[in-house]
Design a protein around this motif. Structure first.
Motif, PDB file in Angstrom:
ATOM      1  N   LYS A  23       0.825  -1.204   0.000  1.00 10.47           N
ATOM      2  CA  LYS A  23       0.000   0.000   0.000  1.00 10.47           C
ATOM      3  C   LYS A  23       0.864   1.261   0.000  1.00 10.47           C
ATOM      4  O   LYS A  23       0.446   2.317  -0.496  1.00 10.47           O
ATOM      5  CB  LYS A  23      -0.915  -0.022   1.228  1.00 10.47           C
ATOM      6  N   PHE A  24       2.067   1.152   0.552  1.00 13.10           N
ATOM      7  CA  PHE A  24       2.936   2.326   0.684  1.00 13.10           C
ATOM      8  C   PHE A  24       4.137   2.278  -0.255  1.00 13.10           C
ATOM      9  O   PHE A  24       5.040   3.109  -0.137  1.00 13.10           O
ATOM     10  CB  PHE A  24       3.436   2.423   2.130  1.00 13.10           C
ATOM     11  N   ASP A  25       4.155   1.335  -1.194  1.00 13.65           N
ATOM     12  CA  ASP A  25       5.318   1.142  -2.067  1.00 13.65           C
ATOM     13  C   ASP A  25       5.277   1.980  -3.338  1.00 13.65           C
ATOM     14  O   ASP A  25       6.208   1.893  -4.151  1.00 13.65           O
ATOM     15  CB  ASP A  25       5.436  -0.336  -2.462  1.00 13.65           C
ATOM     16  N   TYR A  26       4.226   2.776  -3.538  1.00 10.47           N
ATOM     17  CA  TYR A  26       4.015   3.411  -4.838  1.00 10.47           C
ATOM     18  C   TYR A  26       5.176   4.302  -5.258  1.00 10.47           C
ATOM     19  O   TYR A  26       5.601   4.281  -6.424  1.00 10.47           O
ATOM     20  CB  TYR A  26       2.703   4.220  -4.828  1.00 10.47           C
ATOM     21  N   LEU A  27       5.737   5.073  -4.343  1.00 12.46           N
ATOM     22  CA  LEU A  27       6.825   5.976  -4.710  1.00 12.46           C
ATOM     23  C   LEU A  27       8.113   5.208  -4.999  1.00 12.46           C
ATOM     24  O   LEU A  27       8.797   5.459  -5.997  1.00 12.46           O
ATOM     25  CB  LEU A  27       7.054   6.994  -3.597  1.00 12.46           C
ATOM     26  N   LYS A  28       8.442   4.247  -4.148  1.00  8.94           N
ATOM     27  CA  LYS A  28       9.681   3.488  -4.325  1.00  8.94           C
ATOM     28  C   LYS A  28       9.612   2.589  -5.557  1.00  8.94           C
ATOM     29  O   LYS A  28      10.626   2.381  -6.235  1.00  8.94           O
ATOM     30  CB  LYS A  28       9.971   2.677  -3.068  1.00  8.94           C
ATOM     31  N   GLU A  29       8.422   2.078  -5.875  1.00 15.76           N
ATOM     32  CA  GLU A  29       8.280   1.292  -7.103  1.00 15.76           C
ATOM     33  C   GLU A  29       8.451   2.175  -8.334  1.00 15.76           C
ATOM     34  O   GLU A  29       9.055   1.760  -9.329  1.00 15.76           O
ATOM     35  CB  GLU A  29       6.930   0.588  -7.121  1.00 15.76           C
ATOM     36  N   GLU A  30       7.918   3.383  -8.280  1.00 13.09           N
ATOM     37  CA  GLU A  30       8.041   4.304  -9.413  1.00 13.09           C
ATOM     38  C   GLU A  30       9.503   4.666  -9.658  1.00 13.09           C
ATOM     39  O   GLU A  30       9.989   4.631 -10.793  1.00 13.09           O
ATOM     40  CB  GLU A  30       7.216   5.565  -9.142  1.00 13.09           C
ATOM     41  N   VAL A  31      10.222   5.012  -8.598  1.00 13.21           N
ATOM     42  CA  VAL A  31      11.630   5.368  -8.761  1.00 13.21           C
ATOM     43  C   VAL A  31      12.446   4.149  -9.176  1.00 13.21           C
ATOM     44  O   VAL A  31      13.361   4.250 -10.010  1.00 13.21           O
ATOM     45  CB  VAL A  31      12.180   5.985  -7.461  1.00 13.21           C
ATOM     46  N   GLY A  32      12.112   2.972  -8.636  1.00 12.93           N
ATOM     47  CA  GLY A  32      12.801   1.753  -9.039  1.00 12.93           C
ATOM     48  C   GLY A  32      12.642   1.468 -10.521  1.00 12.93           C
ATOM     49  O   GLY A  32      13.599   1.039 -11.188  1.00 12.93           O
ATOM     50  N   SER A  33      11.451   1.722 -11.058  1.00 16.05           N
ATOM     51  CA  SER A  33      11.227   1.494 -12.491  1.00 16.05           C
ATOM     52  C   SER A  33      12.013   2.484 -13.340  1.00 16.05           C
ATOM     53  O   SER A  33      12.495   2.144 -14.432  1.00 16.05           O
ATOM     54  CB  SER A  33       9.732   1.595 -12.810  1.00 16.05           C
ATOM     55  N   ARG A  34      12.188   3.702 -12.855  1.00 22.05           N
ATOM     56  CA  ARG A  34      12.953   4.699 -13.602  1.00 22.05           C
ATOM     57  C   ARG A  34      14.445   4.360 -13.612  1.00 22.05           C
ATOM     58  O   ARG A  34      15.143   4.611 -14.603  1.00 22.05           O
ATOM     59  CB  ARG A  34      12.719   6.090 -13.013  1.00 22.05           C
ATOM     60  N   ILE A  35      14.927   3.803 -12.510  1.00 27.30           N
ATOM     61  CA  ILE A  35      16.313   3.339 -12.497  1.00 27.30           C
ATOM     62  C   ILE A  35      16.484   2.182 -13.475  1.00 27.30           C
ATOM     63  O   ILE A  35      17.472   2.110 -14.219  1.00 27.30           O
ATOM     64  CB  ILE A  35      16.722   2.926 -11.073  1.00 27.30           C
ATOM     65  N   ALA A  36      15.517   1.261 -13.492  1.00 27.69           N
ATOM     66  CA  ALA A  36      15.580   0.134 -14.437  1.00 27.69           C
ATOM     67  C   ALA A  36      15.594   0.638 -15.878  1.00 27.69           C
ATOM     68  O   ALA A  36      16.322   0.087 -16.729  1.00 27.69           O
ATOM     69  CB  ALA A  36      14.404  -0.803 -14.211  1.00 27.69           C
ATOM     70  N   ASP A  37      14.826   1.670 -16.194  1.00 21.22           N
ATOM     71  CA  ASP A  37      14.840   2.237 -17.549  1.00 21.22           C
ATOM     72  C   ASP A  37      16.223   2.737 -17.918  1.00 21.22           C
ATOM     73  O   ASP A  37      16.676   2.577 -19.063  1.00 21.22           O
ATOM     74  CB  ASP A  37      13.830   3.383 -17.649  1.00 21.22           C
ATOM     75  N   ARG A  38      16.918   3.357 -16.978  1.00 19.80           N
ATOM     76  CA  ARG A  38      18.262   3.846 -17.242  1.00 19.80           C
ATOM     77  C   ARG A  38      19.239   2.696 -17.456  1.00 19.80           C
ATOM     78  O   ARG A  38      20.173   2.810 -18.255  1.00 19.80           O
ATOM     79  CB  ARG A  38      18.720   4.732 -16.083  1.00 19.80           C
ATOM     80  N   ILE A  39      19.037   1.596 -16.751  1.00 23.48           N
ATOM     81  CA  ILE A  39      19.895   0.429 -16.947  1.00 23.48           C
ATOM     82  C   ILE A  39      19.670  -0.163 -18.333  1.00 23.48           C
ATOM     83  O   ILE A  39      20.624  -0.538 -19.035  1.00 23.48           O
ATOM     84  CB  ILE A  39      19.632  -0.616 -15.847  1.00 23.48           C
ATOM     85  N   TYR A  40      18.405  -0.236 -18.754  1.00 17.05           N
ATOM     86  CA  TYR A  40      18.114  -0.752 -20.095  1.00 17.05           C
ATOM     87  C   TYR A  40      18.708   0.131 -21.193  1.00 17.05           C
ATOM     88  O   TYR A  40      18.980  -0.347 -22.303  1.00 17.05           O
ATOM     89  CB  TYR A  40      16.606  -0.887 -20.292  1.00 17.05           C
ATOM     90  N   ASP A  41      18.900   1.417 -20.910  1.00 21.54           N
ATOM     91  CA  ASP A  41      19.488   2.318 -21.900  1.00 21.54           C
ATOM     92  C   ASP A  41      20.974   2.043 -22.129  1.00 21.54           C
ATOM     93  O   ASP A  41      21.540   2.509 -23.125  1.00 21.54           O
ATOM     94  CB  ASP A  41      19.311   3.779 -21.461  1.00 21.54           C
ATOM     95  N   ILE A  42      21.614   1.325 -21.210  1.00 22.62           N
ATOM     96  CA  ILE A  42      23.023   0.985 -21.354  1.00 22.62           C
ATOM     97  C   ILE A  42      23.122  -0.307 -22.161  1.00 22.62           C
ATOM     98  O   ILE A  42      22.617  -1.343 -21.759  1.00 22.62           O
ATOM     99  CB  ILE A  42      23.689   0.808 -19.976  1.00 22.62           C
ATOM    100  N   ALA A  43      23.760  -0.250 -23.293  1.00 27.71           N
ATOM    101  CA  ALA A  43      23.767  -1.372 -24.247  1.00 27.71           C
ATOM    102  C   ALA A  43      24.797  -2.428 -23.847  1.00 27.71           C
ATOM    103  O   ALA A  43      25.829  -2.607 -24.506  1.00 27.71           O
ATOM    104  CB  ALA A  43      24.051  -0.868 -25.659  1.00 27.71           C
ATOM    105  N   ARG A  44      24.522  -3.112 -22.747  1.00 24.48           N
ATOM    106  CA  ARG A  44      25.373  -4.222 -22.316  1.00 24.48           C
ATOM    107  C   ARG A  44      24.635  -5.063 -21.280  1.00 24.48           C
ATOM    108  O   ARG A  44      23.608  -4.632 -20.739  1.00 24.48           O
ATOM    109  CB  ARG A  44      26.694  -3.717 -21.731  1.00 24.48           C
TER     110      ARG A  44
END
Length: 345
Positions: free
Chosen positions: A67-88
């Motif tokens: 119920k309280f994870d919404y902010l941390k999940e959102e930021v976690g997904s944005r970090i994952a997007d940055r990792i996917y942007d690295i081609a390795r």
């Protein structure tokens, strides 16, 4: 509880781990690895780390922690997007201050081969979110990482480093455990986080009690973050700023959610209790100064995202000073000649 989230972004450029074992087979930290080039420990003591561990453990034991994870999940997904942007691909990765694993759930095993997740709260590790990546949970402090030098291809951290007493040392530790040409991708709360709540509490407490105490923990300034990363040894730095705005029914609901996130203040100089009249006044000030037309109140979370690389000989480097063969003046003449050529056609 219905929350509406808005976001704005600002850019600013700037082998196998060895884990010490504790009693009963539970892995825990006994000592930290020496940061590269560091011989003196900067003794800072802003936060009560034991209290923060208790707060995070309490939050992880709630009947509905999601119920309280919404902010941390959102930021976690944005970090994952940055990792996917690295081609390795990253055979071995480390999450520093993982909480319930808000980054790993957004990644796949094609990108990360194996994930080590560390946190100071054992209940957060026990209740981690599911992922298809093979993971190992390690009870460890962000300032004392129990891993060898040059171990990980990738280190990540999401909304954890703002509670560290010695941030320079923590960044040096992260740089130490990274392999050459490894990358650190992290996020932490910035200085404008919860400014609405901070201002409302200060105004109400000053009016009712003749002065105010700090109720929101101190945060790092964005101007300092790039310098700290560079001093820790990282290069090719990128720092960008997100602002996530969440709307709550009122101030009390916001404070309830902060407690459920494990984000209550743990500064040593915090004031333990607020008078009831002060709280009522602060809620009224909050609604009057910042309230929306529909009766809700906004809360701003400023997020600093950072990317830094550990040096390797294969990385591109800027040319030496004075090695240019064409001056800027000659480049300007070349542009003029090209423009004249296009006109003549």
């Amino acid at each position: 509880m219905l929350r509406r989230v808005e976001s704005r972004r600002f850019w600013r450029l700037l082998g196998t781990p060895e884990i010490s074992s504790g009693d009963g087979g539970r892995r825990q930290v006994t000592s930290g690895v020496p940061p590269s080039g560091g011989t003196v420990f900067r003794a800072l003591n802003i936060f009560d780390r034991d209290l923060k561990r208790k707060q995070k453990n309490w939050a992880a034991r709630l009947p509905e922690p999601m119920k309280f994870d919404y902010l941390k999940e959102e930021v976690g997904s944005r970090i994952a997007d940055r990792i996917y942007d690295i081609a390795r691909n990253f055979p071995l990765a480390l999450d520093v201050g993982c909480g319930r694993g808000y980054i790993a759930q957004h990644l796949n095993k094609e990108t990360v081969g194996r994930f080590f997740q560390t946190d100071i709260a054992e209940n957060a590790l026990k209740n981690s979110l599911g992922t298809d990546i093979p993971t190992v949970s390690v009870l460890a402090d962000e300032e004392f990482l129990p891993f060898q030098e040059n171990t990980f291809d990738l280190v990540v951290s999401s909304l954890s480093l703002h509670w560290v007493n010695d941030l320079p040392r923590a960044l040096e530790q992260i740089h130490y455990v990274l392999k050459p040409d490894g990358v650190f991708v992290g996020a932490m709360f910035g200085g404008d986080t919860l400014y609405e709540l901070r201002c409302s509490l200060q105004l109400a407490e000053t009016e009712r009690e003749g002065g105010f105490s700090p109720h929101i923990s101190p945060f790092t300034a964005v101007n300092d973050l790039g310098h700290l990363l560079g001093r820790a040894g990282f290069n090719t730095l990128t720092v960008d700023t997100d602002e996530i705005q969440v709307n709550y029914p009122g101030m009390y609901e916001l404070m309830e959610d902060l407690q459920g996130m494990g984000e209550s203040n743990c500064s040593w100089n915090r004031k333990a209790l607020l008078h009831r009249d002060t709280m009522l006044a602060a809620a009224a000030v909050y609604r009057e100064m910042y309230g929306n037309e529909d009766g809700s109140v906004p809360a701003t979370y400023q997020i600093y995202h950072m990317i830094g690389w550990k040096y390797h000989d294969s990385q591109a480097r800027p040319a030496e000073r004075g090695s240019a063969t064409v001056s800027f003046g000659e480049l300007g003449k070349l542009n003029n000649l090209m423009s004249q050529g296009k006109k003549s056609q």
